[in-house]
Design an enzyme around this catalytic site. Sequence first.
Site, mmCIF file in Angstrom:
data_model
loop_
_atom_site.group_PDB
_atom_site.id
_atom_site.type_symbol
_atom_site.label_atom_id
_atom_site.label_comp_id
_atom_site.label_asym_id
_atom_site.label_seq_id
_atom_site.Cartn_x
_atom_site.Cartn_y
_atom_site.Cartn_z
ATOM 1 N N SER A 294 -40.992 -1.980 31.321
ATOM 2 C CA SER A 294 -42.188 -2.687 30.356
ATOM 3 C C SER A 294 -42.599 -4.204 30.786
ATOM 4 C CB SER A 294 -41.261 -2.748 28.967
ATOM 5 O OG SER A 294 -40.569 -4.047 28.979
ATOM 6 N N LYS A 295 -43.432 -4.652 30.055
ATOM 7 C CA LYS A 295 -43.900 -5.825 30.397
ATOM 8 C C LYS A 295 -42.454 -6.874 30.530
ATOM 9 C CE LYS A 295 -48.357 -5.024 28.863
ATOM 10 N NZ LYS A 295 -48.355 -3.854 27.710
ATOM 11 N N ARG A 296 -41.636 -6.515 29.753
ATOM 12 C CA ARG A 296 -40.464 -7.587 30.020
ATOM 13 C C ARG A 296 -39.923 -7.680 31.383
ATOM 14 N NH1 ARG A 296 -39.897 -5.275 25.133
ATOM 15 N NH2 ARG A 296 -38.185 -3.820 26.219
#
Length: 609
Positions: A294-296
């Site tokens: 994910s963007k994390r």
Amino acid sequence: MSSLYVVRGALRRQGPPQSCHRIFSRSNFFSRPARGGPTSLLPSTPARTRFAPSPTGYVHIGSLRTALFNYLLARATGGQFLVRVEDTDQKRLVPDAEEKLFEDLKWAGLSWDEGPDIGGPYGPYKQSERLQSYKEHANQLLKDGRAYRCFCTPEELDTMKKLALDESRDPVYNKTCSHISAEDAARRAANGQEHCIRFKCDSVAPLVQDLVYGTYKSPVPLDDFIIIKRDGFPTYHFANVVDDHLMKITHVIRGAEWLVSTPRHVALYNAFGWESPQFAHVGLLVDQKKQKLSKRFGSFNLSSWKEQGILPIALLNYVLLLGWSPSRDSKEKSEIMDMNDMIQKASYTLQFHLRFTKGDVTVNSKNEFLQKAHMRKSLSESSNTESVLASILPSLLNSIRKCEENRVSQDDSTPHKDLGVRIGQLVRCAHSTESPSGTSSTASSPVSQIYLNALFDLDGKSFTSPMDFLKRNVYHLWEIPEQQYRVRLQEQQALLNNIVVRESSGEEVQQYSQKVSELAATLLESLQGISEENWTEQNIKSTIGPFIKSIGYVSDEKPFQAWGWKFLRWVVSASAAGPALILSMVFLGKGETLARVSQACQVAQSIEA
Ligand code: GLU
């Protein structure tokens, strides 16, 4: 139907692995791929493929990978690859996502034959500009009795959903509005009553033939899903099917998260009486903990890879190998591939091998290896370092700027934050106004491009990331603070009183004690004797080589332990590791080198005193 070669080899996993499990837990898979067993033949005709991102976010390595697979299939079969912007979810649009999308794909080295920016025979290629077409197709389904208008309000739907969950039923639409007569519904719609349009599903969901997952059967009956929303926009499912058909897409390669939706798509194809394209759902990228990226995840978005100075081709090569492997028949086994290699390997014997991993794909750190390999390959193939440097120049300059800002703003007594060592000013010859050729850099660039080109010629092959490159070449860009000389020499305090210079005349070998400052003075004198125009690797080597080799120290174990090159490294770069020393001296030029020798000499004198 065109044909495509499916090979399912060692990479194939048994059954859906962990995180996919949730998506597929209620699904049935038949054990064999869609057509004709493990080596079924697919395109012998050109494939038309598409990359269909929604501008609700930026390109990341997962979407780049999907784009690349589609691109390669089209290129390998002499077909077309197109880009279609799926912007039907107007509420979630990210303002600059579309613009960045094209920028990112171009940076990565992909090109497309049709798309919103270049048009094409089946345009427009942006869904918000195709609303009329979706309306017409929805009307056709309404007319054929395959769709109906639904007037239920969002609140009513919420209540229905809650009730279903309370009664442990699937929260599917209860078909209330399917009982409204077509005339009645048309009248209510004409009166402006808000509504959506739903597809009337058969009780049995159609089977999906997937090139990677085999036959997929939805474990639950399909609900009457929405095809046109209350805002008049189509849903993804509907627009996607209408467009893939009208744009004559033959193969859809996309993330495995869409497999569960594909029975709906096939139901729509069937309702229209259209042949569906072939589907290949590719495993999702997951991190080491098997969590969906994910963007994390630090290096999820393309922008973070760009900042890290990755070569576009190294990134493509990296994502290609995430869940795909070259044909086993291919003679060339190397994993290092440029675009032509990728196309060629994808199409070995003119058949595209969909050798995809079935199930999630864990990201690895092969990018570091591929970056180095591509850097070496590109620099050795390219007569022009500039073209290689161009793709990473922005990130390199950014890092230099950052170091400069930190240097200027920081208290002189604190170690430099980013480089881990202290730096002086930028060396004079690197400066914009005093580059070796006299060419000035632009105001925004602290270092001239010519200087960076030369530095890349010297050490580009070691480039992995801008910061690592700067660390390795720190004193090719910045002057050496006196303190660095001092600290590094004091680290060798134990041997400083035992330095000798060895001289041999005939059989006889003699050793003289020397101070470091004396060594530096001798070095300075020799180097001063080389003229500017003779400042070459060969001349420097022949002038100082024998002297450097004669330098050593006496230890308990050995009467002579060579130390000359370490001494020279201390002089030239305050003992920092980096490229070959003599080449560094050539690179720095006579002026800067002599300045360093003098400075080293003074520091040694002060320590000795
Ligand atoms: N718009 C969808 C996405 O961004 C495309 C899925 C597909 O390729 O069908 O994931």
